[in-house]
Motif scaffolding. Structure first.
Motif, PDB file in Angstrom:
ATOM      1  N   GLU A  54       0.702  -1.156  -0.018  1.00 14.07           N
ATOM      2  CA  GLU A  54      -0.001   0.157   0.092  1.00 14.07           C
ATOM      3  C   GLU A  54       1.207   1.194  -0.017  1.00 14.07           C
ATOM      4  OE1 GLU A  54      -2.331  -0.431   3.425  1.00 14.07           O
ATOM      5  OE2 GLU A  54      -3.622  -2.230   2.455  1.00 14.07           O
ATOM      6  N   THR A  55       2.050   1.600   0.282  1.00 16.92           N
ATOM      7  CA  THR A  55       3.162   2.667   0.857  1.00 16.92           C
ATOM      8  C   THR A  55       4.676   1.946   0.177  1.00 16.92           C
ATOM      9  OG1 THR A  55       3.626   4.700   1.685  1.00 16.92           O
ATOM     10  CG2 THR A  55       3.421   2.459   3.014  1.00 16.92           C
ATOM     11  N   LEU A  56       5.038   2.199  -0.418  1.00 19.18           N
ATOM     12  CA  LEU A  56       6.340   2.021  -0.601  1.00 19.18           C
ATOM     13  C   LEU A  56       7.783   2.527   0.928  1.00 19.18           C
ATOM     14  CD1 LEU A  56       7.441   2.711  -3.947  1.00 19.18           C
ATOM     15  CD2 LEU A  56       7.044   0.615  -3.318  1.00 19.18           C
ATOM     16  N   GLY A  57       7.298   3.868   1.694  1.00 15.72           N
ATOM     17  CA  GLY A  57       7.792   4.178   2.490  1.00 15.72           C
ATOM     18  C   GLY A  57       9.059   4.741   2.231  1.00 15.72           C
ATOM     19  N   SER A  58      10.161   5.697   2.891  1.00 20.41           N
ATOM     20  CA  SER A  58      10.930   6.468   2.539  1.00 20.41           C
ATOM     21  C   SER A  58      12.275   5.215   2.303  1.00 20.41           C
ATOM     22  CB  SER A  58      10.932   7.343   3.722  1.00 20.41           C
ATOM     23  OG  SER A  58      11.667   6.919   4.712  1.00 20.41           O
ATOM     24  N   PRO A  59      13.142   5.903   2.013  1.00 17.19           N
ATOM     25  CA  PRO A  59      14.177   5.484   1.799  1.00 17.19           C
ATOM     26  C   PRO A  59      15.155   5.218   3.011  1.00 17.19           C
ATOM     27  CG  PRO A  59      14.117   7.186   0.191  1.00 17.19           C
ATOM     28  CD  PRO A  59      13.224   7.422   1.188  1.00 17.19           C
ATOM     29  N   GLU A  60      14.993   6.679   4.521  1.00 17.98           N
ATOM     30  CA  GLU A  60      14.856   6.186   5.613  1.00 17.98           C
ATOM     31  C   GLU A  60      14.671   4.911   6.048  1.00 17.98           C
ATOM     32  OE1 GLU A  60      15.876  10.124   4.263  1.00 17.98           O
ATOM     33  OE2 GLU A  60      13.880   8.886   4.319  1.00 17.98           O
ATOM     34  N   VAL A  61      13.738   4.683   5.617  1.00 21.76           N
ATOM     35  CA  VAL A  61      12.939   3.474   6.426  1.00 21.76           C
ATOM     36  C   VAL A  61      13.116   2.033   5.889  1.00 21.76           C
ATOM     37  CG1 VAL A  61      10.979   2.418   7.013  1.00 21.76           C
ATOM     38  CG2 VAL A  61      10.776   4.987   7.329  1.00 21.76           C
ATOM     39  N   VAL A  62      13.552   2.274   5.018  1.00 23.00           N
ATOM     40  CA  VAL A  62      14.567   0.965   4.170  1.00 23.00           C
ATOM     41  C   VAL A  62      15.750   0.615   4.867  1.00 23.00           C
ATOM     42  CG1 VAL A  62      14.496   0.319   2.061  1.00 23.00           C
ATOM     43  CG2 VAL A  62      12.153   1.494   1.862  1.00 23.00           C
ATOM     44  N   LEU A  74      20.604  -4.724  -0.413  1.00 20.38           N
ATOM     45  CA  LEU A  74      19.228  -5.026  -0.856  1.00 20.38           C
ATOM     46  C   LEU A  74      18.353  -4.260  -1.372  1.00 20.38           C
ATOM     47  CD1 LEU A  74      18.242  -7.509  -2.494  1.00 20.38           C
ATOM     48  CD2 LEU A  74      17.939  -8.450   0.109  1.00 20.38           C
ATOM     49  N   LEU A  75      17.287  -4.620   0.110  1.00 23.49           N
ATOM     50  CA  LEU A  75      15.507  -3.748   0.071  1.00 23.49           C
ATOM     51  C   LEU A  75      16.293  -2.335  -0.550  1.00 23.49           C
ATOM     52  CD1 LEU A  75      14.769  -4.314   3.601  1.00 23.49           C
ATOM     53  CD2 LEU A  75      14.002  -5.501   1.387  1.00 23.49           C
ATOM     54  N   LEU A  76      17.257  -1.174  -0.613  1.00 26.09           N
ATOM     55  CA  LEU A  76      17.255  -0.239  -0.802  1.00 26.09           C
ATOM     56  C   LEU A  76      17.206  -0.794  -2.585  1.00 26.09           C
ATOM     57  CD1 LEU A  76      16.985   2.824  -0.624  1.00 26.09           C
ATOM     58  CD2 LEU A  76      19.372   2.998  -0.299  1.00 26.09           C
ATOM     59  N   ALA A  77      17.358  -1.060  -3.076  1.00 19.83           N
ATOM     60  CA  ALA A  77      17.487  -1.720  -4.606  1.00 19.83           C
ATOM     61  C   ALA A  77      16.419  -2.057  -5.159  1.00 19.83           C
ATOM     62  CB  ALA A  77      18.343  -2.319  -5.022  1.00 19.83           C
ATOM     63  N   LEU A  78      15.448  -2.881  -3.861  1.00 23.33           N
ATOM     64  CA  LEU A  78      14.184  -2.957  -4.285  1.00 23.33           C
ATOM     65  C   LEU A  78      13.648  -2.045  -4.651  1.00 23.33           C
ATOM     66  CD1 LEU A  78      14.051  -6.527  -2.780  1.00 23.33           C
ATOM     67  CD2 LEU A  78      14.323  -6.036  -5.455  1.00 23.33           C
TER      68      LEU A  78
END
Length: 280
Positions: A54-62, A74-78
């Motif tokens: 429902e949301t991607l979130g922010s880069p800081e959260v990822v 890994l998660l930041l790339a996805l």
């Protein structure tokens, strides 16, 4: 060429793949959403929304999740792939269309153009062409939009209510004949027992649904979902909190609109003016 073999069975759609990976990592870690929120310092409901897509979130959260799960980068790339994938909006619209076909009741607010369920082929063609479609793709989209109108046909057609901003009915097509046909079609549909048309006068002023066209669908299991759409993107909303707030806003806007009888008289007035313009 041999057929490509699916190795992981995971989604090839970037946004869905990102959500799948978040769910997989948390399950492997044995952490609940609440525990994840406590450890990382964000509301746990945010992580739930991310895992549902429902949301991607922010880069800081990822980045914090990458650190927590020991998956550096890994998660930041996805996340970057999902954020840059514009097909997600078409996917959401396809899901909305599937839900629309199941709905037992529909209601709607039009801020800029008539709803697809009330459009004539000429109106649909001009609106879609204004959005940049042309050629075969334009023909296909017009045909697809016309097929949606079958939802309101037949004895088992679901109740449909729409509130049309006055501006919608004061923005004519370039083809005067097509515009008269469109107004006539809306007037005729407004006479059907399961279709209710309101017009929101410009004198109503500012209100809570000014930003986008909004669709509300009551589904067979009793829950309501909302789809909002502007000229650039659409969003399917299924969380109960935002849905309830949008329903409350819709009720407030309906209170500002003219009654169905007053609204139909206004539509007929617009049709008469369009006919008079032809004769002058």
């Amino acid at each position: 060429m041999p057929q490509r073999r699916v190795i992981t069975g995971r989604s090839q759609e970037p946004r869905q793949r990102f959500a799948e990976e978040l769910r997989r990592l948390r399950a492997a870690n044995g952490t609940s959403l609440r525990q994840l929120g406590e450890r990382l310092g964000w509301d746990w409901s945010l992580f739930g929304k991310m895992e549902k897509g429902e949301t991607l979130g922010s880069p800081e959260v990822v980045q914090a999740l990458d650190t927590h799960y020991g998956t550096p980068g890994l998660l930041l790339a996805l996340w970057e792939l999902a954020a840059g994938d514009h097909t997600q909006f078409r996917e959401r619209y396809r899901r909305y269309m599937a839900l629309e076909a199941e709905a037992v009741s529909l209601w709607h607010f039009a801020v800029s153009v008539l709803p697809g369920l009330l459009q004539t082929p000429g109106y649909a063609r001009e609106v879609l062409a204004a959005g940049g479609l042309k050629g075969k793709e334009l023909d296909q989209q017009v045909e697809a939009r016309m097929s949606r109108r079958e939802l309101l046909e037949g004895e088992d057609a679901p109740p449909f209510r729409t509130i049309l901003s006055e501006a919608v009915l004061r923005t004519p097509l370039r083809d005067a004949g097509e515009w008269r046909g469109q107004l006539q079609y809306v007037a005729e549909m407004a006479e059907r027992h399961h279709v209710t048309v309101h017009v929101l006068p410009q004198s109503a002023g500012l209100h809570g649904l000014m930003g986008a066209d909004t669709w509300y669908l009551l589904l067979p299991e009793g829950r309501t979902v909302v789809y909002t759409e502007n000229g650039y993107r659409g969003e399917l909303i299924e969380e109960s909190g935002p849905v309830v707030r949008l329903q409350t806003t819709y009720d407030a806007v309906r209170d500002l609109a003219w009654s169905p009888a007053e609204s139909r008289n206004f539509i007929l007035q617009m049709l008469e003016e369009a006919t008079c313009d032809r004769s002058t």
